[in-house]
Design a protein around this motif. Structure first.
Motif, PDB file in Angstrom:
ATOM      1  N   GLY A  60       0.808  -1.214   0.000  1.00  0.00           N
ATOM      2  CA  GLY A  60       0.000   0.000   0.000  1.00  0.00           C
ATOM      3  C   GLY A  60       0.837   1.258   0.000  1.00  0.00           C
ATOM      4  N   ARG A  61       0.159   2.364   0.295  1.00  0.00           N
ATOM      5  CA  ARG A  61       0.817   3.667   0.346  1.00  0.00           C
ATOM      6  C   ARG A  61       0.276   4.441   1.530  1.00  0.00           C
ATOM      7  NH1 ARG A  61       0.649   9.266  -1.946  1.00  0.00           N
ATOM      8  NH2 ARG A  61      -1.617   9.050  -1.987  1.00  0.00           N
ATOM      9  N   VAL A  62       1.174   5.048   2.299  1.00  0.00           N
ATOM     10  CA  VAL A  62       0.785   5.893   3.420  1.00  0.00           C
ATOM     11  C   VAL A  62       0.344   7.246   2.871  1.00  0.00           C
ATOM     12  CG1 VAL A  62       1.529   6.928   5.591  1.00  0.00           C
ATOM     13  CG2 VAL A  62       2.462   4.707   4.884  1.00  0.00           C
ATOM     14  N   VAL A  63      -0.819   7.718   3.295  1.00  0.00           N
ATOM     15  CA  VAL A  63      -1.317   9.025   2.865  1.00  0.00           C
ATOM     16  C   VAL A  63      -0.372  10.111   3.387  1.00  0.00           C
ATOM     17  CG1 VAL A  63      -3.248  10.634   3.071  1.00  0.00           C
ATOM     18  CG2 VAL A  63      -3.681   8.184   2.759  1.00  0.00           C
ATOM     19  N   PRO A  64      -0.011  11.099   2.559  1.00  0.00           N
ATOM     20  CA  PRO A  64       0.989  12.099   2.995  1.00  0.00           C
ATOM     21  C   PRO A  64       0.654  12.794   4.310  1.00  0.00           C
ATOM     22  CG  PRO A  64       0.636  12.270   0.632  1.00  0.00           C
ATOM     23  CD  PRO A  64      -0.382  11.280   1.138  1.00  0.00           C
ATOM     24  N   GLY A  65      -0.613  13.146   4.548  1.00  0.00           N
ATOM     25  CA  GLY A  65      -0.973  13.851   5.781  1.00  0.00           C
ATOM     26  C   GLY A  65      -1.387  12.922   6.896  1.00  0.00           C
ATOM     27  N   VAL A  66      -0.805  11.734   6.949  1.00  0.00           N
ATOM     28  CA  VAL A  66      -1.239  10.689   7.867  1.00  0.00           C
ATOM     29  C   VAL A  66      -1.102  11.096   9.336  1.00  0.00           C
ATOM     30  CG1 VAL A  66       1.044   9.621   7.873  1.00  0.00           C
ATOM     31  CG2 VAL A  66      -0.955   8.213   8.409  1.00  0.00           C
ATOM     32  N   ASP A  67      -2.083  10.669  10.140  1.00  0.00           N
ATOM     33  CA  ASP A  67      -2.014  10.752  11.593  1.00  0.00           C
ATOM     34  C   ASP A  67      -1.660   9.370  12.141  1.00  0.00           C
ATOM     35  OD1 ASP A  67      -2.332  11.148  14.280  1.00  0.00           O
ATOM     36  OD2 ASP A  67      -4.487  11.487  14.205  1.00  0.00           O
ATOM     37  N   ARG A  68      -2.380   8.347  11.650  1.00  0.00           N
ATOM     38  CA  ARG A  68      -2.112   6.963  12.030  1.00  0.00           C
ATOM     39  C   ARG A  68      -2.919   6.041  11.125  1.00  0.00           C
ATOM     40  NH1 ARG A  68      -4.194   6.256  18.074  1.00  0.00           N
ATOM     41  NH2 ARG A  68      -2.928   8.114  18.326  1.00  0.00           N
ATOM     42  N   PHE A  69      -2.534   4.791  11.074  1.00  0.00           N
ATOM     43  CA  PHE A  69      -3.353   3.747  10.464  1.00  0.00           C
ATOM     44  C   PHE A  69      -3.043   2.447  11.182  1.00  0.00           C
ATOM     45  CE2 PHE A  69       0.549   3.350   7.959  1.00  0.00           C
ATOM     46  CZ  PHE A  69       0.687   1.992   7.750  1.00  0.00           C
ATOM     47  N   HIS A  70      -3.838   1.406  10.910  1.00  0.00           N
ATOM     48  CA  HIS A  70      -3.536   0.132  11.553  1.00  0.00           C
ATOM     49  C   HIS A  70      -3.942  -1.041  10.668  1.00  0.00           C
ATOM     50  CE1 HIS A  70      -7.783   0.469  13.321  1.00  0.00           C
ATOM     51  NE2 HIS A  70      -7.789  -0.746  12.762  1.00  0.00           N
ATOM     52  N   VAL A  71      -3.282  -2.165  10.929  1.00  0.00           N
ATOM     53  CA  VAL A  71      -3.610  -3.471  10.360  1.00  0.00           C
ATOM     54  C   VAL A  71      -3.853  -4.405  11.538  1.00  0.00           C
ATOM     55  CG1 VAL A  71      -2.785  -5.425   8.991  1.00  0.00           C
ATOM     56  CG2 VAL A  71      -2.194  -3.076   8.301  1.00  0.00           C
ATOM     57  N   ASN A  72      -5.002  -5.080  11.532  1.00  0.00           N
ATOM     58  CA  ASN A  72      -5.341  -6.010  12.613  1.00  0.00           C
ATOM     59  C   ASN A  72      -5.523  -7.422  12.076  1.00  0.00           C
ATOM     60  OD1 ASN A  72      -5.441  -3.900  14.447  1.00  0.00           O
ATOM     61  ND2 ASN A  72      -7.683  -3.807  14.525  1.00  0.00           N
ATOM     62  N   LEU A  73      -5.021  -8.400  12.817  1.00  0.00           N
ATOM     63  CA  LEU A  73      -5.406  -9.796  12.648  1.00  0.00           C
ATOM     64  C   LEU A  73      -6.276 -10.138  13.849  1.00  0.00           C
ATOM     65  CD1 LEU A  73      -2.061 -11.486  11.474  1.00  0.00           C
ATOM     66  CD2 LEU A  73      -3.892 -10.482  10.096  1.00  0.00           C
ATOM     67  N   GLN A  74      -7.531 -10.522  13.592  1.00  0.00           N
ATOM     68  CA  GLN A  74      -8.456 -10.644  14.711  1.00  0.00           C
ATOM     69  C   GLN A  74      -9.307 -11.902  14.620  1.00  0.00           C
ATOM     70  OE1 GLN A  74      -9.913  -6.613  13.877  1.00  0.00           O
ATOM     71  NE2 GLN A  74     -11.949  -7.491  13.554  1.00  0.00           N
ATOM     72  N   CYS A  75      -9.990 -12.181  15.736  1.00  0.00           N
ATOM     73  CA  CYS A  75     -10.728 -13.436  15.909  1.00  0.00           C
ATOM     74  C   CYS A  75     -12.207 -13.181  15.659  1.00  0.00           C
ATOM     75  CB  CYS A  75     -10.496 -13.988  17.312  1.00  0.00           C
ATOM     76  SG  CYS A  75      -8.754 -14.045  17.800  1.00  0.00           S
ATOM     77  N   GLY A  76     -12.568 -12.887  14.427  1.00  0.00           N
ATOM     78  CA  GLY A  76     -13.940 -12.557  14.083  1.00  0.00           C
ATOM     79  C   GLY A  76     -14.045 -11.154  13.542  1.00  0.00           C
ATOM     80  N   SER A  77     -15.228 -10.820  13.011  1.00  0.00           N
ATOM     81  CA  SER A  77     -15.417  -9.532  12.342  1.00  0.00           C
ATOM     82  C   SER A  77     -16.302  -8.568  13.115  1.00  0.00           C
ATOM     83  CB  SER A  77     -16.031  -9.766  10.956  1.00  0.00           C
ATOM     84  OG  SER A  77     -17.274 -10.432  11.078  1.00  0.00           O
ATOM     85  N   MET A  78     -16.841  -8.994  14.234  1.00  0.00           N
ATOM     86  CA  MET A  78     -17.739  -8.122  14.979  1.00  0.00           C
ATOM     87  C   MET A  78     -16.942  -7.165  15.874  1.00  0.00           C
ATOM     88  SD  MET A  78     -20.555  -9.116  13.795  1.00  0.00           S
ATOM     89  CE  MET A  78     -21.677  -8.186  14.845  1.00  0.00           C
ATOM     90  N   GLY A 111     -15.547  -5.395  19.021  1.00  0.00           N
ATOM     91  CA  GLY A 111     -15.251  -5.910  20.346  1.00  0.00           C
ATOM     92  C   GLY A 111     -14.602  -7.275  20.350  1.00  0.00           C
ATOM     93  N   THR A 112     -14.382  -7.863  19.170  1.00  0.00           N
ATOM     94  CA  THR A 112     -13.744  -9.166  19.126  1.00  0.00           C
ATOM     95  C   THR A 112     -12.278  -9.054  19.535  1.00  0.00           C
ATOM     96  OG1 THR A 112     -13.433 -11.100  17.711  1.00  0.00           O
ATOM     97  CG2 THR A 112     -12.976  -8.963  16.736  1.00  0.00           C
ATOM     98  N   ASP A 113     -11.681 -10.161  19.949  1.00  0.00           N
ATOM     99  CA  ASP A 113     -10.260 -10.156  20.302  1.00  0.00           C
ATOM    100  C   ASP A 113      -9.409  -9.871  19.066  1.00  0.00           C
ATOM    101  OD1 ASP A 113     -10.926 -10.757  22.874  1.00  0.00           O
ATOM    102  OD2 ASP A 113     -10.146 -12.808  22.855  1.00  0.00           O
ATOM    103  N   ILE A 114      -8.372  -9.077  19.255  1.00  0.00           N
ATOM    104  CA  ILE A 114      -7.407  -8.751  18.197  1.00  0.00           C
ATOM    105  C   ILE A 114      -6.080  -9.387  18.582  1.00  0.00           C
ATOM    106  CG2 ILE A 114      -6.174  -6.903  17.004  1.00  0.00           C
ATOM    107  CD1 ILE A 114      -8.560  -5.084  17.609  1.00  0.00           C
ATOM    108  N   ALA A 115      -5.653 -10.366  17.818  1.00  0.00           N
ATOM    109  CA  ALA A 115      -4.413 -11.078  18.131  1.00  0.00           C
ATOM    110  C   ALA A 115      -3.195 -10.225  17.844  1.00  0.00           C
ATOM    111  CB  ALA A 115      -4.345 -12.388  17.345  1.00  0.00           C
ATOM    112  N   LEU A 116      -3.241  -9.451  16.759  1.00  0.00           N
ATOM    113  CA  LEU A 116      -2.103  -8.609  16.374  1.00  0.00           C
ATOM    114  C   LEU A 116      -2.629  -7.280  15.857  1.00  0.00           C
ATOM    115  CD1 LEU A 116       0.900  -8.090  15.740  1.00  0.00           C
ATOM    116  CD2 LEU A 116       0.525  -9.209  13.524  1.00  0.00           C
ATOM    117  N   HIS A 117      -2.222  -6.204  16.501  1.00  0.00           N
ATOM    118  CA  HIS A 117      -2.579  -4.833  16.126  1.00  0.00           C
ATOM    119  C   HIS A 117      -1.274  -4.123  15.759  1.00  0.00           C
ATOM    120  CE1 HIS A 117      -4.623  -0.901  16.413  1.00  0.00           C
ATOM    121  NE2 HIS A 117      -3.690  -0.496  17.253  1.00  0.00           N
ATOM    122  N   ILE A 118      -1.140  -3.770  14.487  1.00  0.00           N
ATOM    123  CA  ILE A 118       0.050  -3.055  13.994  1.00  0.00           C
ATOM    124  C   ILE A 118      -0.388  -1.636  13.684  1.00  0.00           C
ATOM    125  CG2 ILE A 118       1.882  -3.011  12.262  1.00  0.00           C
ATOM    126  CD1 ILE A 118       1.216  -5.991  11.716  1.00  0.00           C
TER     127      ILE A 118
END
Length: 366
Positions: free
Chosen positions: A33-51, A53-60
């Motif tokens: 991907g590409r980071v937006v020039p005026g970025v504040d933050r972004f994240h990638v999550n690997l999680q246990c379900g799509s709802m 409040g579900t557990d997030i195993a890895l939050h980058i």
């Protein structure tokens, strides 16, 4: 052999997608991907379900308040654990990136632009993970999944390189995978009930969704295969040729995903310049070796053959070539395998990519 899940191409952000079959030891996920020039933050999550409040195993979570840094963490039963912070971020404002997540028995191995970034030990069993989400000020070109390959990296020895293998049939297109219900695409990115903000970082105002992923320098559409609304682009065909917009530069990354034919003899990846080939990367299966070389004015230089052979007949692969200041760093299937010192400078004269041989391609990001 289990087949890899069809990649997600140009997903709208925020994005939620299913990981078919979940995670297993040896599986990898490549996010380009590409980071937006005026970025504040972004994240990638690997999680246990799509709802929510579900557990997030890895939050980058790359953050840009002050000097850029990267937070990793885990969410369990609605509570964030202890943050791990990396003060030096490889995700630069306005720059393209390739994040490769490799699942190992004890931790996630994170590689960025072909270089090892960090290991994150499991706090939640990776077998529970079945969903990937991306949100924030970032644009995504593709998310590609690779199932575990045969372990073992035997060593080497080879033959004069040659280009011009017969064309192979393209890897047949697969249907796309829609966003999971429960995380519908919406124009903002409001906090979800039961999905608390990171400690010390209040919820941010909504991040507007990106209108797809317009062609950026370094993210050309596949030649001859313009993306169609609602359909993933057709897989690239072999032999493959693509210009490198603006030429190579330090920090630029090329990611190639594909499958080696069951009776493969060889394939090659060439980074070309007007006077020849800056990098000829040539796995040869009969000799169990990967040859690297440079061609100047129709003359090949001295071959390099050291290192392992990470490719296997009949198996999928992920190949990441990262252009560093003094060399190309080459990562295959999540393992850094080869380092090839530049023989052609300046780097911006390297203006095209060629791929040929006994493989089919699923995606190429230039």
């Amino acid at each position: 052999m289990s087949f890899n899940q069809t990649p997600f191409y140009n997903p709208p952000i925020p994005f939620t997608g299913s990981i078919q079959g979940g995670l297993q030891e040896g599986k990898s996920i490549s996010i380009t991907g590409r980071v937006v020039p005026g970025v504040d933050r972004f994240h990638v999550n690997l999680q246990c379900g799509s709802m929510a409040g579900t557990d997030i195993a890895l939050h980058i979570n790359p953050r840009y308040d002050g000097n850029p840094y990267v937070v990793t963490n885990t969410l369990q039963q609605g509570s964030w654990g202890t943050e791990e912070r990396k003060p030096s971020s490889p995700f630069h404002r306005g720059a393209t990136f390739t994040l490769l997540i490799v699942v190992t028995r004890d931790f996630y191995q994170l590689n960025v632009n072909g270089c090892h970034f960090m290991d994150y030990r499991h706090r939640v069993s990776f077998q529970r993970v079945d969903t990937i989400t991306v949100a924030g000020q970032v644009e995504i070109s593709n998310i590609v999944f690779q199932n575990p390959t045969t372990p073992g990296f035997p060593s080497c020895p080879s033959v004069p390189p040659q280009f011009g293998f017969p064309a192979q049939n393209a890897f047949p297109p697969q249907p796309s995978f829609p966003t999971h219900p429960g995380f519908p695409g919406h124009p903002g990115f409001p906090a979800q009930p039961g999905f608390p903000a990171q400690p010390g970082f209040p919820a941010q105002p909504g991040f507007p969704a990106q209108p797809g992923f317009p062609a950026q320098p370094g993210f050309p559409a596949h030649p001859g295969f313009p993306a169609q609304p609602g359909f993933p682009p057709a897989p690239p065909v072999v032999p493959y040729h693509s210009p490198i917009s603006g030429g190579l530069q330090r920090g630029r990354t090329i990611t190639i995903q594909g499958n080696v034919h069951p009776n493969a003899k060889r394939f090659c990846v060439n980074l070309c310049h007007p006077g020849g080939t800056a990098l000829h990367y040539n796995p040869r299966f009969d000799d169990n070796v990967v040859v690297r070389n440079t061609k100047l004015r129709d003359q090949w230089g001295s071959e390099e053959r050291g290192g392992g052979m990470p490719f296997h007949r009949g198996q999928p692969f992920t190949l990441v070539i990262s252009c560093q200041q003094h060399s190309f760093t080459i990562v295959a299937n999540g393992m850094q395998m080869h380092d090839y010192k530049h023989r052609v400078t300046p780097l911006h004269k390297i203006t095209s990519l060629e791929i040929d041989g006994d493989i089919s391609l699923t995606s190429v990001s230039v």
